[in-house]
Motif scaffolding. Structure first.
Motif, mmCIF file in Angstrom:
data_model
loop_
_atom_site.group_PDB
_atom_site.id
_atom_site.type_symbol
_atom_site.label_atom_id
_atom_site.label_comp_id
_atom_site.label_asym_id
_atom_site.label_seq_id
_atom_site.Cartn_x
_atom_site.Cartn_y
_atom_site.Cartn_z
ATOM 1 N N GLU A 88 56.175 35.692 58.253
ATOM 2 C CA GLU A 88 57.409 35.481 59.014
ATOM 3 C C GLU A 88 58.629 35.416 58.100
ATOM 4 O OE1 GLU A 88 59.842 34.936 62.417
ATOM 5 O OE2 GLU A 88 57.881 35.840 62.034
ATOM 6 N N PHE A 89 58.487 34.805 56.930
ATOM 7 C CA PHE A 89 59.608 34.754 55.986
ATOM 8 C C PHE A 89 59.946 36.150 55.466
ATOM 9 C CE2 PHE A 89 60.115 30.161 54.241
ATOM 10 C CZ PHE A 89 60.348 29.713 55.518
ATOM 11 N N MET A 90 58.930 36.962 55.218
ATOM 12 C CA MET A 90 59.194 38.346 54.797
ATOM 13 C C MET A 90 59.961 39.087 55.880
ATOM 14 S SD MET A 90 55.581 39.383 52.967
ATOM 15 C CE MET A 90 56.050 41.086 52.678
ATOM 16 N N HIS A 91 59.537 38.904 57.124
ATOM 17 C CA HIS A 91 60.217 39.563 58.236
ATOM 18 C C HIS A 91 61.658 39.082 58.362
ATOM 19 C CE1 HIS A 91 60.965 41.413 62.034
ATOM 20 N NE2 HIS A 91 60.999 40.291 62.700
ATOM 21 N N THR A 92 61.855 37.776 58.285
ATOM 22 C CA THR A 92 63.208 37.220 58.407
ATOM 23 C C THR A 92 64.109 37.713 57.283
ATOM 24 O OG1 THR A 92 62.286 35.234 59.444
ATOM 25 C CG2 THR A 92 64.532 35.079 58.623
ATOM 26 N N ALA A 93 63.563 37.780 56.075
ATOM 27 C CA ALA A 93 64.347 38.270 54.940
ATOM 28 C C ALA A 93 64.783 39.714 55.159
ATOM 29 C CB ALA A 93 63.532 38.155 53.653
ATOM 30 N N THR A 94 63.863 40.549 55.681
ATOM 31 C CA THR A 94 64.239 41.952 55.905
ATOM 32 C C THR A 94 65.304 42.058 56.993
ATOM 33 O OG1 THR A 94 62.451 42.342 57.508
ATOM 34 C CG2 THR A 94 61.970 42.785 55.196
ATOM 35 N N LEU A 95 65.264 41.184 57.998
ATOM 36 C CA LEU A 95 66.291 41.214 59.040
ATOM 37 C C LEU A 95 67.662 40.852 58.459
ATOM 38 C CD1 LEU A 95 64.517 39.552 62.120
ATOM 39 C CD2 LEU A 95 64.677 41.978 61.512
ATOM 40 N N ALA A 133 58.133 32.842 50.357
ATOM 41 C CA ALA A 133 56.950 33.528 50.867
ATOM 42 C C ALA A 133 55.929 33.747 49.755
ATOM 43 C CB ALA A 133 57.352 34.872 51.487
ATOM 44 N N PHE A 134 56.387 34.200 48.604
ATOM 45 C CA PHE A 134 55.457 34.457 47.509
ATOM 46 C C PHE A 134 54.880 33.158 46.937
ATOM 47 C CE2 PHE A 134 57.328 38.660 47.722
ATOM 48 C CZ PHE A 134 56.198 39.449 47.559
ATOM 49 N N ARG A 135 55.650 32.087 46.955
ATOM 50 C CA ARG A 135 55.098 30.786 46.550
ATOM 51 C C ARG A 135 53.903 30.406 47.425
ATOM 52 N NH1 ARG A 135 60.315 26.725 45.740
ATOM 53 N NH2 ARG A 135 60.752 27.234 43.551
ATOM 54 N N MET A 136 54.064 30.579 48.740
ATOM 55 C CA MET A 136 52.974 30.213 49.657
ATOM 56 C C MET A 136 51.780 31.129 49.496
ATOM 57 S SD MET A 136 54.933 28.989 53.145
ATOM 58 C CE MET A 136 56.198 30.277 53.143
ATOM 59 N N MET A 137 52.005 32.405 49.230
ATOM 60 C CA MET A 137 50.881 33.313 48.985
ATOM 61 C C MET A 137 50.078 32.845 47.776
ATOM 62 S SD MET A 137 52.747 37.011 49.331
ATOM 63 C CE MET A 137 54.196 37.137 50.367
ATOM 64 N N VAL A 138 50.757 32.474 46.725
ATOM 65 C CA VAL A 138 50.079 32.013 45.509
ATOM 66 C C VAL A 138 49.278 30.750 45.788
ATOM 67 C CG1 VAL A 138 50.459 31.093 43.196
ATOM 68 C CG2 VAL A 138 51.726 33.108 43.951
ATOM 69 N N GLU A 139 49.828 29.870 46.642
ATOM 70 C CA GLU A 139 49.143 28.609 46.955
ATOM 71 C C GLU A 139 47.794 28.828 47.636
ATOM 72 O OE1 GLU A 139 53.236 25.949 47.544
ATOM 73 O OE2 GLU A 139 52.028 26.529 49.293
ATOM 74 N N LYS A 147 48.006 40.589 46.886
ATOM 75 C CA LYS A 147 48.206 42.017 46.622
ATOM 76 C C LYS A 147 48.665 42.756 47.885
ATOM 77 C CE LYS A 147 46.098 46.179 44.660
ATOM 78 N NZ LYS A 147 46.838 47.062 45.587
ATOM 79 N N VAL A 148 48.026 42.473 49.012
ATOM 80 C CA VAL A 148 48.384 43.159 50.251
ATOM 81 C C VAL A 148 49.834 42.877 50.618
ATOM 82 C CG1 VAL A 148 47.992 43.169 52.761
ATOM 83 C CG2 VAL A 148 46.056 43.341 51.188
ATOM 84 N N LEU A 149 50.254 41.620 50.550
ATOM 85 C CA LEU A 149 51.611 41.271 50.969
ATOM 86 C C LEU A 149 52.658 41.684 49.934
ATOM 87 C CD1 LEU A 149 50.928 37.832 52.669
ATOM 88 C CD2 LEU A 149 51.621 39.957 53.784
ATOM 89 N N SER A 150 52.317 41.619 48.650
ATOM 90 C CA SER A 150 53.278 42.071 47.642
ATOM 91 C C SER A 150 53.434 43.588 47.689
ATOM 92 C CB SER A 150 52.860 41.611 46.241
ATOM 93 O OG SER A 150 51.589 42.113 45.886
ATOM 94 N N ASP A 151 52.327 44.297 47.926
ATOM 95 C CA ASP A 151 52.426 45.749 48.122
ATOM 96 C C ASP A 151 53.303 46.056 49.331
ATOM 97 O OD1 ASP A 151 50.799 46.211 45.955
ATOM 98 O OD2 ASP A 151 49.020 46.768 47.128
ATOM 99 N N GLY A 183 57.074 52.749 56.644
ATOM 100 C CA GLY A 183 57.398 51.808 55.581
ATOM 101 C C GLY A 183 58.165 50.601 56.058
ATOM 102 N N LYS A 184 59.267 50.823 56.772
ATOM 103 C CA LYS A 184 60.179 49.711 57.061
ATOM 104 C C LYS A 184 59.711 48.793 58.183
ATOM 105 C CE LYS A 184 64.095 50.312 59.269
ATOM 106 N NZ LYS A 184 63.862 49.778 60.631
ATOM 107 N N THR A 185 58.840 49.278 59.064
ATOM 108 C CA THR A 185 58.397 48.457 60.193
ATOM 109 C C THR A 185 56.888 48.275 60.225
ATOM 110 O OG1 THR A 185 60.276 49.182 61.543
ATOM 111 C CG2 THR A 185 58.393 48.252 62.714
ATOM 112 N N ALA A 186 56.145 49.380 60.206
ATOM 113 C CA ALA A 186 54.709 49.294 60.454
ATOM 114 C C ALA A 186 53.951 48.624 59.310
ATOM 115 C CB ALA A 186 54.145 50.680 60.712
ATOM 116 N N GLU A 187 54.447 48.741 58.090
ATOM 117 C CA GLU A 187 53.728 48.190 56.943
ATOM 118 C C GLU A 187 53.528 46.679 57.065
ATOM 119 O OE1 GLU A 187 51.589 47.929 53.494
ATOM 120 O OE2 GLU A 187 52.239 49.787 54.453
#
Length: 338
Positions: A88-95, A133-139, A147-151, A183-187
């Motif tokens: 959700e944070f990744m999505h909000t950041a892109t918005l 977002a990346f902090r929580m992924m690492v946790e 890898k999936v989310l950073s990609d 890329g911008k939506t479906a990924e």
């Protein structure tokens, strides 16, 4: 043309988000709490900007996909909540970033953050949310999920840049456009659906099936948005109808109408999209040409095809409340144009 071309009654989907909302309700409460916690900062402007968008009423389909796909495999830990919040944070950041790039005035029916706090604050708060977002992924300790989310973050950025490169260019092909929205939506839809089975320890085949589901769902979702921009309402879109046209975006209905038009009509599109002659009168003419060449109907057909691909991707998985909920999400996304 005031309404979207209706689907034939026998083909009209009747999906609902209720099954996935009910399935993920308890976990989404935890996600929402974590969102509020992780959006906090001693720098006052950060929570102000973040919460303006976070609290604006989005359905949060993407984090629900993560929670539902983890539940599908019986996951009982805590990490799916962190991954869903990261999504959700990744999505909000892109918005936040998109509204700056697109110079959008509205987001989800409210003034966009950039209109209130400016472009610089919107970009920087978006960066803050990506960092959280990346902090929580690492946790979570899952290198596969990281890898999936950073990609996905890299692919989303590539998609946005590619969209910028083809923006206002009427020679954009249908294949180019599908690459942009992939890329911008479906990924992010694909990544959100994939990290659930990853954190649940599911088999690789299940991961692939759910990634394929998310990718097809995201493509259908964006094509529906394309249709709504020329025949929906601001309530459907959460932004002004016709914004894509005014911003010079070459979307699927425009591509189809341009390809099928005569030379006079193509000159209109070049004038409107490439040269920026896109006032209300031009928008009405654009709608007329899109209707004349059945560009909305064929864009809807493409959305339906991706919806069917999403449902087909689920077919190897055993029937369960989670699978039923995911199928209903497909129909719900398509039903926005009915």
């Amino acid at each position: 043309m005031g309404a979207v071309t209706p689907l034939a009654k026998e083909n009209k989907p009747t999906g609902s988000v209720k099954p996935i909302v009910d399935l993920t309700r308890a976990d989404m409460e935890r996600v929402n709490q974590l969102i509020l916690s992780k959006a906090g900062s001693d720098v006052q402007m950060i929570p102000e900007v973040a919460n303006h968008l976070i609290s604006s009423g989005g359905k949060r389909l993407r984090p629900m996909l993560t929670l539902a796909t983890a539940a599908m495999f019986g996951y009982r830990g805590e990490h799916h909540v962190r991954l869903a919040t990261s999504v959700e944070f990744m999505h909000t950041a892109t918005l936040l970033h998109d509204d700056v790039v697109d110079e959008s005035d509205l987001r989800r029916g409210k003034s966009s953050a950039r209109m209130i706090w400016g472009n610089q604050a919107s970009v920087l708060v978006g960066d803050f949310l990506l960092g959280q977002a990346f902090r929580m992924m690492v946790e979570t300790g899952s290198m596969q999920a990281l890898k999936v989310l950073s990609d996905a973050a890299a692919v989303i950025a590539e998609g946005e840049v590619f969209q910028l490169a083809v923006s206002k260019k009427m020679e954009t092909t249908e294949d180019d456009y599908i690459a942009v929205i992939r890329g911008k939506t479906a990924e992010l839809f694909a990544a959100a659906a994939e990290v659930g089975p990853i954190i649940a320890g599911a088999a690789d085949a299940d991961r692939v099936a759910l990634r394929d589901y998310g990718m097809a769902l995201g493509l259908a979702f964006q094509l529906v948005d394309d249709v709504l921009d020329y025949g929906g309402s601001s309530a459907d879109l959460g932004k002004n109808v016709g914004d894509d046209f005014r911003e010079g975006k070459v979307t699927m209905p425009v591509i189809l109408a341009y390809q099928r038009g005569n030379e006079i009509e193509r000159a209109f599109w070049r004038n409107a999209i490439e040269d920026g002659v896109n006032d209300d009168a031009a928008l009405e003419k654009a709608r007329m040409l899109i209707e004349k060449h059945d560009a909305l109907g064929d864009s809807i057909a493409r959305a339906l095809a991706y919806g069917e691909a999403a449902r087909a991707a689920l077919s190897p998985l055993p029937m369960s409340p989670a699978r039923h909920a995911l199928e209903e999400v497909v129909d719900f996304c398509i039903a926005r144009i009915s």
